[in-house]
Motif scaffolding. Structure first.
Motif, PDB file in Angstrom:
ATOM      1  N   UNK A1033      29.556 -54.440 -44.714  1.00 10.35           N
ATOM      2  CA  UNK A1033      30.501 -55.526 -44.429  1.00 10.35           C
ATOM      3  C   UNK A1033      31.701 -55.469 -45.370  1.00 10.35           C
ATOM      4  N   UNK A1034      31.442 -55.166 -46.622  1.00  5.78           N
ATOM      5  CA  UNK A1034      32.509 -55.212 -47.623  1.00  5.78           C
ATOM      6  C   UNK A1034      33.533 -54.104 -47.454  1.00  5.78           C
ATOM      7  N   UNK A1035      33.108 -52.987 -46.799  1.00  4.09           N
ATOM      8  CA  UNK A1035      34.055 -51.881 -46.655  1.00  4.09           C
ATOM      9  C   UNK A1035      34.816 -51.936 -45.327  1.00  4.09           C
ATOM     10  N   UNK A1036      34.557 -52.989 -44.541  1.00  3.36           N
ATOM     11  CA  UNK A1036      35.314 -53.159 -43.305  1.00  3.36           C
ATOM     12  C   UNK A1036      36.762 -53.485 -43.643  1.00  3.36           C
ATOM     13  N   UNK A1037      37.618 -53.271 -42.654  1.00  2.18           N
ATOM     14  CA  UNK A1037      39.035 -53.573 -42.886  1.00  2.18           C
ATOM     15  C   UNK A1037      39.247 -55.053 -43.165  1.00  2.18           C
ATOM     16  N   UNK A1038      38.465 -55.908 -42.479  1.00  2.00           N
ATOM     17  CA  UNK A1038      38.580 -57.353 -42.659  1.00  2.00           C
ATOM     18  C   UNK A1038      37.218 -57.924 -43.043  1.00  2.00           C
ATOM     19  N   UNK A1039      36.790 -57.706 -44.291  1.00  2.00           N
ATOM     20  CA  UNK A1039      35.492 -58.266 -44.710  1.00  2.00           C
ATOM     21  C   UNK A1039      35.557 -59.795 -44.724  1.00  2.00           C
ATOM     22  N   UNK A1040      34.485 -60.401 -44.312  1.00  2.00           N
ATOM     23  CA  UNK A1040      34.467 -61.872 -44.264  1.00  2.00           C
ATOM     24  C   UNK A1040      34.069 -62.439 -45.627  1.00  2.00           C
ATOM     25  N   UNK A1041      34.525 -63.605 -45.844  1.00  2.00           N
ATOM     26  CA  UNK A1041      34.193 -64.309 -47.093  1.00  2.00           C
ATOM     27  C   UNK A1041      32.682 -64.508 -47.173  1.00  2.00           C
ATOM     28  N   UNK A1042      32.068 -64.832 -46.037  1.00  2.00           N
ATOM     29  CA  UNK A1042      30.629 -65.105 -46.028  1.00  2.00           C
ATOM     30  C   UNK A1042      29.826 -63.885 -46.451  1.00  2.00           C
ATOM     31  N   UNK A1043      30.251 -62.692 -46.028  1.00  2.00           N
ATOM     32  CA  UNK A1043      29.497 -61.481 -46.390  1.00  2.00           C
ATOM     33  C   UNK A1043      29.596 -61.202 -47.890  1.00  2.00           C
ATOM     34  N   UNK A1044      30.779 -61.409 -48.443  1.00  2.00           N
ATOM     35  CA  UNK A1044      30.949 -61.217 -49.884  1.00  2.00           C
ATOM     36  C   UNK A1044      30.163 -62.271 -50.667  1.00  2.00           C
ATOM     37  N   UNK A1045      30.148 -63.489 -50.146  1.00  2.00           N
ATOM     38  CA  UNK A1045      29.351 -64.533 -50.799  1.00  2.00           C
ATOM     39  C   UNK A1045      27.867 -64.176 -50.765  1.00  2.00           C
ATOM     40  N   UNK A1046      27.421 -63.637 -49.641  1.00  2.00           N
ATOM     41  CA  UNK A1046      26.018 -63.244 -49.526  1.00  2.00           C
ATOM     42  C   UNK A1046      25.692 -62.115 -50.505  1.00  2.00           C
ATOM     43  N   UNK A1047      26.607 -61.160 -50.659  1.00  2.00           N
ATOM     44  CA  UNK A1047      26.380 -60.048 -51.593  1.00  2.00           C
ATOM     45  C   UNK A1047      26.293 -60.549 -53.030  1.00  2.00           C
ATOM     46  N   UNK A1048      27.205 -61.472 -53.374  1.00  2.00           N
ATOM     47  CA  UNK A1048      27.189 -62.041 -54.726  1.00  2.00           C
ATOM     48  C   UNK A1048      25.912 -62.835 -54.956  1.00  2.00           C
ATOM     49  N   UNK A1049      25.504 -63.587 -53.957  1.00  2.00           N
ATOM     50  CA  UNK A1049      24.281 -64.389 -54.066  1.00  2.00           C
ATOM     51  C   UNK A1049      23.059 -63.500 -54.215  1.00  2.00           C
ATOM     52  N   UNK A1050      23.065 -62.365 -53.545  1.00  2.00           N
ATOM     53  CA  UNK A1050      21.958 -61.407 -53.680  1.00  2.00           C
ATOM     54  C   UNK A1050      21.844 -60.917 -55.128  1.00  2.00           C
ATOM     55  N   UNK A1051      22.996 -60.634 -55.730  1.00  2.00           N
ATOM     56  CA  UNK A1051      22.983 -60.233 -57.134  1.00  2.00           C
ATOM     57  C   UNK A1051      22.450 -61.329 -58.034  1.00  2.00           C
ATOM     58  N   UNK A1052      22.829 -62.568 -57.750  1.00  2.00           N
ATOM     59  CA  UNK A1052      22.333 -63.694 -58.547  1.00  2.00           C
ATOM     60  C   UNK A1052      20.830 -63.864 -58.376  1.00  2.00           C
ATOM     61  N   UNK A1053      20.368 -63.731 -57.106  1.00  2.00           N
ATOM     62  CA  UNK A1053      18.936 -63.920 -56.854  1.00  2.00           C
ATOM     63  C   UNK A1053      18.105 -62.868 -57.572  1.00  2.00           C
ATOM     64  N   UNK A1054      18.628 -61.623 -57.671  1.00  2.00           N
ATOM     65  CA  UNK A1054      17.885 -60.529 -58.315  1.00  2.00           C
ATOM     66  C   UNK A1054      18.268 -60.357 -59.781  1.00  2.00           C
ATOM     67  N   UNK A1055      19.022 -61.335 -60.304  1.00  2.00           N
ATOM     68  CA  UNK A1055      19.448 -61.308 -61.716  1.00  2.00           C
ATOM     69  C   UNK A1055      20.223 -60.031 -62.049  1.00  2.00           C
ATOM     70  N   UNK A1056      20.938 -59.520 -61.078  1.00  2.00           N
ATOM     71  CA  UNK A1056      21.744 -58.306 -61.250  1.00  2.00           C
ATOM     72  C   UNK A1056      23.170 -58.750 -61.568  1.00  2.00           C
ATOM     73  N   UNK A1057      23.462 -58.819 -62.868  1.00  2.00           N
ATOM     74  CA  UNK A1057      24.762 -59.329 -63.300  1.00  2.00           C
ATOM     75  C   UNK A1057      25.893 -58.420 -62.855  1.00  2.00           C
ATOM     76  N   UNK A1058      25.634 -57.099 -62.853  1.00  2.00           N
ATOM     77  CA  UNK A1058      26.682 -56.138 -62.471  1.00  2.00           C
ATOM     78  C   UNK A1058      27.082 -56.337 -61.017  1.00  2.00           C
ATOM     79  N   UNK A1059      26.064 -56.395 -60.147  1.00  2.00           N
ATOM     80  CA  UNK A1059      26.333 -56.587 -58.722  1.00  2.00           C
ATOM     81  C   UNK A1059      27.017 -57.932 -58.472  1.00  2.00           C
ATOM     82  N   UNK A1060      26.505 -58.954 -59.096  1.00  2.00           N
ATOM     83  CA  UNK A1060      27.069 -60.290 -58.882  1.00  2.00           C
ATOM     84  C   UNK A1060      28.521 -60.352 -59.350  1.00  2.00           C
ATOM     85  N   UNK A1061      28.791 -59.719 -60.505  1.00  2.00           N
ATOM     86  CA  UNK A1061      30.157 -59.755 -61.047  1.00  2.00           C
ATOM     87  C   UNK A1061      31.119 -58.991 -60.152  1.00  2.00           C
ATOM     88  N   UNK A1062      30.659 -57.794 -59.706  1.00  2.00           N
ATOM     89  CA  UNK A1062      31.515 -56.978 -58.835  1.00  2.00           C
ATOM     90  C   UNK A1062      31.797 -57.696 -57.515  1.00  2.00           C
TER      91      UNK A1062
END
Length: 1482
Positions: A1033-1062
């Motif tokens: 989703x993130x590499x699409x030409x028009x990534x949605x806000x929801x997909x990026x929010x989901x990716x960040x939330x996934x990093x938070x859920x797995x305590x992955x600070x690098x993923x969440x920050x990126x």
């Protein structure tokens, strides 16, 4: 006995008397008298001795004998005077008079002083015997003697004053010599006074003037005395009052008297003589009302003035107030002197009138004949003759007699009055003309304006002849005011007042008799006739209170309340009438009208259920009225109105019960549908027309037929029947127009029917509307209807002009605005939505409501316009969604067969988060479209229904709804996929989403679907797969806000600070500054928290709040984050929660919970602020969210904090035995809610720990240990530690030394909870209790290190303060070691670096107190805690206690008093008790 022996015997007698040997003296005297019978001295000595021996008769005889022998000698007379003065016998006083007079003769030439003494005694004796003339003469002689001796003026003044006192001033005889002597005495006293003016002189002058006023012949002296006194006493009104009364009593009120009264009134406006004089002046000027008023006021204070009563009686006679005049005469003691009536012709004429009044006409005639013959020039004689003729109705003779009387005495009003009455009742010609009568009445009224009967007949003339009702009313009113017994004049005045709408006279009548119910009714009628409804209502209400049996008063009050729109009050009044008279038709009609008007009001408010209830009631009462009066046309018309009013209500709702008698049945009620009710209305109109044909009823009947046709058209009934009804409607309306062609309403109704679809006669319609406008220029309805006609025929310009004219005539008329909105919609104007919105603001109408809702929904469906100014204005600023929702709800309530309206209502409900209501609306739309031929609309409605079912958790029904449609579109497939996901059917959901992905065309839709698939992969614990999908989703030409929010939330859920920050970095690139502010702030704060940047978390939320201060969600988030990450700012967190609560109630409810947590963190409690504290706020939260377990847990914490404060203040806890109840409540609430297991476990563990701590703190050790044992398990080391704390509680309280084994066991328990700061605190307390201070210090340092590693601000501050308190305790024990004081200083300094800490400041002050108790610095530091604001009372109390000891040590009593006053103001009993002890020992 020789002469020598006689002298010797007399000498012996004298010596014996001196020695009080009175009997011996008598012997010697008797011996002398044997020798010399006429020996003067012997008889004197005998009298003296006998008097001393109490032998008064012998003494009197002896003294008298001596006085006879030598009358010019004093001794005998002195002896007699002494003897008589001592005697109590009444008969000796006359003798004493003679003795005193003889002594006066003897002393006059020898001894003036003794003469004066005897004179005073004689005067006193005369005064006792009330011989005032002798008193005056004798005292005058005394004064003369004093004057001859050259006595000074002061002595003479006192003598004159004494004479005034001796003489009475109440003698009524004007020629009395005593009064003349008194006058002389008063005059001399006044003139001889030394001090002038003075109070004593003023009193004498008053007495002098008062005495003078009693003598009519002393007028000159009186005036002179008054004038002289006024010169001396210019402010004194008394002289003028006496003069005025003198003039009044004299009977001649001259200019001089008037001048005197005027001067008196200038000095004292309330002076009674002045008022009486003013009244006499008015009487002379023939101002009788003013005269009576002034005389009455004056006589209230001076009621003994007979002349004033005479003047009052004369004034009352002039005003024909004969009864009052008699009373005044009686009060003044006036009586008519008996005279020979036969000698006085005037009295003889009065005797003839008396005969006439008694009906003795013959005797009266004899008197009249006798008078006319004997006194032909006497006016009274001819007047009596005229009265006799008038009584016998011989008007011609009466006329001549009265004319002769007037010739002789033209100024007598009574003669003119009777001559006028004669003309009034004379022959037919004069009776018609009445001009002669009017002339005489006017002359009589001019001569005597107080004769009421004159004005009564003037009223008759103006009412019956001249037709001037206003002037007639004035005459009747005047007549009644002059004579309250004139019932004819009063009744006529009331009738005319009611007719003319005048209330003044009625009000005057009520003042005379406020309990006259008839007068109150008349007053009510008068007010009602001129439109004063409120005042009329009060009048009729008062009348009904005075006469509860009067149905008319109650009915009029009810009818006025009906006019004023107070229908419920009117109904109550009408019901009261029916209790008294069940068949009172006006009350039945009024009840029906009230319910009909209430039905119309409810119809305007779209309360259709109420409308039907009211119509049912109205029909019942109208039917009951027609039973008793079937011949009254208006009752049948009202029945028709009540039946026809339901035409706009949905047919499915109309079920109205009607009395069987109205339908031709005998008993019971019958339920009628809408068509039956409308048909019944038509029949009722027909019955009304049979009784009385009126154009209004023809018009109503035509409209009823039109409404019936409308109903049948909506029900798809037979077209022939519809055409027949429309034709009848046209004929009825044409009939109404023919009967009254000038009524614009009839033309308008004809035009409406003519242009309906069933008739389509547009030419007739146009003609009718134009005729309506011509009949009534200001006719907004006809202009609007004309505009609708032009719009229907597509004449847009003409329609616009017609609507514009209507708007100019009445800008608030709704229908013309709807017409303009429809034109704007037809031509595609951007103002369409504004116009439709304006129609909803003016009033509710179905067309305007649906139009506005359509435009709101259309604007909301267009996602591209969210950032436009037009959208913000039309939707956001105008609050369009709730407004459209309200009007559309009313629309669907009335029109229940419009599927599109229900679809729009469901859409608006979804926007407002009213999910259940949205589902119901979509279901109605589906049911209406189920049998429709348009399957596309049906499928859309079914998908809407499925979406709403999914939103409310009914997933099976949602899947069923979606599956009933073809599912060929993306929206339907995505909808069913979501339903599968919510149901837990992940594989079915994945298949549906994959199918949707294949149909998706836009990049955005694909991104959404991939995000949904990633969420499902995560649900299956396929984290890598989910991460891969989200990266796609993130590499699409028009990534949605929801997909990026989901990716960040996934990093938070797995305590992955690098993923969440990126992910956050990428998210921030694609979001605009004002989009999704709350979500962006929440995710950013979560990432900062994962990175350990606690301060950054709070700053991020604060920045968002500053950028969006009107967003309550951000304020609530800030309030939630502060106690978790920056508890030192808990005070600000509490403020943020309050702001959220103020801005928005929805977010504010949750914010109350966060506010309470912040207040607990900052230490707010009810002892400091009763209104703003944690307990108050959390109680509100519990009431708002009783199903939230977190609120109950915080409530437990708040109660514990309050009990802790109570314990510190040494008072009784107010909240006992709550721990187990609250633990059970938290446990029960967690089971009711769908919460994560981890959250539930954490909440329950915390609640248990809190409950056990509470039980332990309140001394309930057994219960605490039992609860710990019950829940303790190896997986909960913190509970095991708590068990050990409970078990050791009693050991600590016994102060026994613990074995090393136990200490080691406790150390192991703490090591099992080595990450718990509070565990190390407890172990330090254990070591401290065993006096192992170094070990305790090490534990506190360990806890400080641990808190620093964890970033726990509370832990660091708590460890530092406990460490400082440990060191201070050792310092207070006076252990000499520099380590501990420095440790106190170090720990408190570090604590103050963290934040302002009142306890740290107190500990520093106590350290200074321990070091140097008497130092000035010690006082300064303690005073800082006591007097500076911001310190809790618990800390201030401790500082106050030590400061008091310091001040007593310094003997500074001034500061001690100030400190004690401060302690009293704050209720510090502990410090006050210390003050008592220290002051006692001092």
């Amino acid at each position: 006995m020789s002469n020598k022996e006689v002298k010797a015997a007399l000498k012996s007698a004298r010596d014996a008397i001196r020695n009080k040997e009175y009997k011996e003296a008598l012997k010697h005297c008797k011996a002398v008298l044997k020798q010399e019978k006429n020996n003067y001295n012997a008889w004197v000595f005998i009298g003296l001795a006998a008097a001393e021996l109490e032998q008064p008769d012998q003494a009197q005889s002896a003294y008298r004998k001596a006085a006879e022998l030598e009358p010019g000698q004093l001794l005998a007379w002195q002896g007699l005077a002494n003897l008589y003065e001592k005697s109590n016998q009444t008969d000796v006083k006359e003798n004493l008079f003679n003795v005193y007079q003889k002594l006066l003769e003897l002393y006059e030439s020898t001894d003036k002083q003794k003469w004066c003494d005897v004179c005073r005694k004689l005067v006193e004796l005369y005064h006792q015997e009330k011989k005032y003339l002798e008193v005056a003469h004798t005292w005058h002689k005394l004064i003369k003697i004093k004057q001859e001796e050259g006595a000074d003026n002061a002595e003479l003044h006192q003598l004159w004053k004494r004479l005034i006192q001796l003489l009475p001033d109440s003698t009524q005889n004007q020629d009395n010599e005593t009064q003349q002597l008194l006058l002389t005495a008063l005059e001399h006293a006044v003139n001889s006074a030394d001090t002038v003016p003075s109070e004593d002189h003023e009193k004498l002058y008053k007495n002098f003037i008062q005495c003078l006023s009693k003598f009519p012949h002393e007028t000159a002296r009186l005036k002179k005395a008054c004038d002289d006194m006024m010169v001396l006493y210019p402010t004194m009104s008394y002289p003028l009052e006496v003069l005025c009364l003198h003039f009044i009593q004299s009977g001649s009120f001259t200019e001089e008297a008037l001048h005197c009264c005027c001067r008196l009134m200038e000095m004292d406006s309330s002076s009674s003589p002045g008022l009486i004089g003013l009244g006499i002046k008015f009487l002379q000027e023939k101002k009788y009302e003013e005269a009576v008023k002034s005389l009455t006021e004056g006589l209230q204070q001076t009621s003994q003035c007979q002349a004033a009563w005479y003047y009052l009686a004369e004034a009352q006679m002039k005003m024909h107030k004969y009864k009052e005049a008699v009373i005044s005469c009686n009060r003044g003691n006036y009586a008519v002197a008996e005279k020979n009536i036969n000698n006085d012709p005037v009295l003889l004429a009065l005797k003839g009138q008396a005969y006439l009044n008694k009906g003795l006409i013959d005797q009266a005639s004899k008197v009249a004949q006798q008078l006319v013959l004997s006194h032909p020039h006497l006016a009274e004689a001819h007047a009596l003759e005229g009265l006799i003729h008038y009584t016998q109705k011989n008007y011609q003779q009466a006329e001549r007699s009265f004319q002769r009387a007037i010739e002789r005495k033209a100024e007598t009003a009574e003669y003119h009055h009777y001559l006028g009455l004669t003309y009034w009742f004379m022959g037919e010609e004069i009776r018609k003309d009445k001009t002669k009568a009017l002339t005489q009445f006017l002359k009589a009224a001019k001569l005597d304006s107080y004769m009421g009967s004159i004005f009564c007949y003037l009223g008759h003339y103006y009412r019956d002849v001249a037709g001037d009702k206003s002037r007639a009313r004035g005459c009747y009113k005047k007549a009644f005011e002059l004579d309250r017994t004139d019932g004819e004049a009063g009744a006529a005045a009331v009738d005319l007042s009611v007719e003319l709408g005048d209330t003044v006279f009625l009000q005057a009548a009520l003042r005379a008799d406020p309990k006259d119910s008839n007068c109150w009714e008349s007053l009510g009628e008068a007010y009602l006739s001129r439109g004063g409804y409120t005042t009329a209502l009060k009048s009729f209400t008062k009348a009904s209170e005075l006469n509860p049996e009067s149905i008319y008063s109650i009915y009029k009050a009810a009818s006025i309340e009906q006019i004023l729109g107070k229908y419920k009050d009117a109904i109550a009044e009408y019901q009261q009438i029916l209790k008294k008279s069940k068949e009172y038709v006006p009350a039945l009609k009024g009840l029906g009208e009230c319910y009909l008007m209430m039905a119309r009001a409810a119809l305007a408010d779209y309360l259709d259920g109420k409308v039907l209830d009211y119509v049912e009631q109205a029909l019942e009462y109208f039917t009951r009225a027609t039973k008793h009066r079937p011949d009254v046309s208006c009752l049948w018309k009202l029945l028709g109105d009540a039946c026809t009013i339901v035409h706009v209500i949905s047919s499915s709702k109309v079920n109205v019960k009607v009395l069987g008698s109205l339908l031709g049945q005998n008993e019971g009620k019958q339920m009628l549908k809408k068509s039956e009710l409308l048909s019944l209305g038509g029949r009722c109109y027909g019955r009304a027309l049979k009784l009385m044909s009126s154009p209004n009823t023809w018009c109503d009947l035509g409209i009823n037929y039109y409404r019936q046709a409308q109903h049948l058209t909506a029900a798809d009934s037979d077209t022939n029947e519809i055409s027949e009804l429309l034709e009848k409607s046209l004929q009825c309306l044409k009939k109404a127009v023919r009967l009254d062609s000038k009524n614009h309403l009839y033309w308008n109704a004809l035009g409406v029917v003519a242009c309906c679809s069933g008739v389509g006669n547009y030419a007739l319609a146009q003609h009718s509307f134009i005729k309506s406008v011509q009949a009534e220029q200001i006719n907004v309805v006809a202009w609007t209807n004309l505009g609708v006609l032009y719009l229907a025929t597509e004449n847009i310009q003409q329609a616009h002009e017609a609507f514009k004219v209507a708007q100019s005539l009445e800008p608030s008329y709704l229908m013309c605005w709807i017409g303009q909105a429809l034109i704007a919609e037809a031509v595609g104007s951007y103002e369409t939505m504004d116009l439709f919105r304006h129609t909803t603001e003016l009033s509710m109408h179905t067309e305007g409501a649906k139009g506005y809702a359509h435009w709101v929904c259309s604007t909301l469906q267009d996602k591209t316009n969210r950032e436009t100014e037009l959208y913000r204005y039309n939707i956001v600023q105008m609050n369009a969604i709730p407004a459209a929702h309200v009007v559309l709800s009313k629309y669907t309530e009335r029109i229940q067969n419009d599927a599109s309206a229900f679809t729009m209502l469901g859409y608006l409900n979804e926007y407002l988060q009213l999910k259940k209501q949205a589902t119901d609306a979509y279901q109605r739309a589906v049911s209406l479209l189920k049998n429709s031929e348009d399957k596309e609309k049906y499928n859309i409605s079914m998908q809407n229904y499925g979406r709403s079912l999914c939103a409310i958790g009914q997933y099976d029904k949602a899947i069923q709804a979606y599956m009933s449609t073809p599912l060929t579109e993306l929206d339907g497939i995505v909808g069913v996929a979501l339903a599968y996901f919510k149901k837990g059917l992940l594989q079915d959901s994945i298949k549906a989403y994959e199918r949707a992905l294949s149909l998706a065309k836009s990049e955005q839709d694909k991104a959404y679907i991939l995000t949904a698939l990633a969420i499902m992969e995560y649900k299956q614990n396929k984290v890598d797969a989910a991460k891969t999908l989200l990266f796609k989703c993130s590499i699409l030409k028009e990534p949605t806000i929801e997909s990026l929010q989901a990716l960040c939330t996934l990093g938070l859920a797995k305590q992955d600070a690098t993923l969440a920050t990126a992910a956050l970095k990428e998210l921030l690139k694609h979001t605009k500054s004002k989009d999704n502010v709350y979500e962006r702030c929440l995710i950013t704060s979560a990432v900062y928290a994962l990175q350990g940047r606690n301060v950054g978390v709070q700053r991020q939320a604060s920045k968002a709040v500053h950028s969006n201060p009107d967003d309550p969600a951000l304020w609530a988030l800030l309030s939630q984050l502060v106690p978790l990450y920056t508890p030192q700012n808990a005070k600000g967190g509490a403020v943020a929660g309050n702001v959220a609560h103020i801005l928005d109630l929805n977010h504010g409810k949750k914010a109350l919970l966060h506010t309470a947590v912040n207040q607990l963190a900052v230490g707010c409690h009810s002892a400091e602020d009763e209104k703003n504290n944690a307990l108050k706020d959390i109680q509100k939260a519990v009431h708002l969210f009783p199903d939230d377990p977190a609120t109950w847990a915080v409530l437990m914490g708040a109660c514990h904090a309050e009990n802790t404060v109570v314990y510190l203040r040494d008072t009784q806890p107010k909240r006992r035995d709550l721990e187990m109840t609250l633990v059970a409540t938290v446990s029960a609430k967690t089971k009711e809610k769908d919460l994560s297991a981890e959250y539930i476990q954490a909440l329950e563990d915390w609640s248990l720990c809190q409950a056990i701590t509470g039980l332990k703190e309140t001394g309930r050790i057994t219960e605490a240990e039992a609860l710990c044992t019950k829940v303790c398990c190896p997986s909960h080391p913190e509970l095991f530690l708590l068990l050990r704390q409970v078990q050791c509680k009693q050991l600590f309280q016994s102060h026994k030394e613990l074995p090393d084994a136990i200490l080691e066991e406790l150390h192991k328990t703490v090591m099992s909870n080595s990450t718990s700061v509070t565990a190390w605190h407890w172990l330090a307390k254990v070591y401290q209790s065993q006096r192992m201070m170094v070990a305790a210090e090490m534990c506190y340092r360990k806890s400080l290190q641990l808190a620093s590693q964890q970033g726990s601000w509370n832990g660091k501050l708590s460890s530092l303060l406990r460490l400082a308190m440990l060191a201070l305790e050792i310092c207070m024990a006076n252990i000499s070691n520099d380590h501990w004081p420095s440790l106190v200083q170090e720990a408190t300094t570090e604590a103050l670096k963290l934040s302002f800490c009142p306890l740290a400041v107190l500990l520093q002050a106590l350290l200074q107190y321990n070091r140097k108790m008497g130092a000035r610095e010690t006082r300064r530091m303690l005073e800082r805690v006591v007097y500076q604001p911001g310190y809790p009372e618990t800390i201030v109390s401790v500082a106050r206690w030590y400061l008091l000891r310091h001040l007593y040590a310094k003997d500074d009593y001034e500061l001690i008093d100030a400190l004690v006053a401060n302690a009293k103001a704050n209720g510090d009993t502990r410090s006050l008790e210390l003050d008592k002890k220290l002051s006692a020992s001092a």
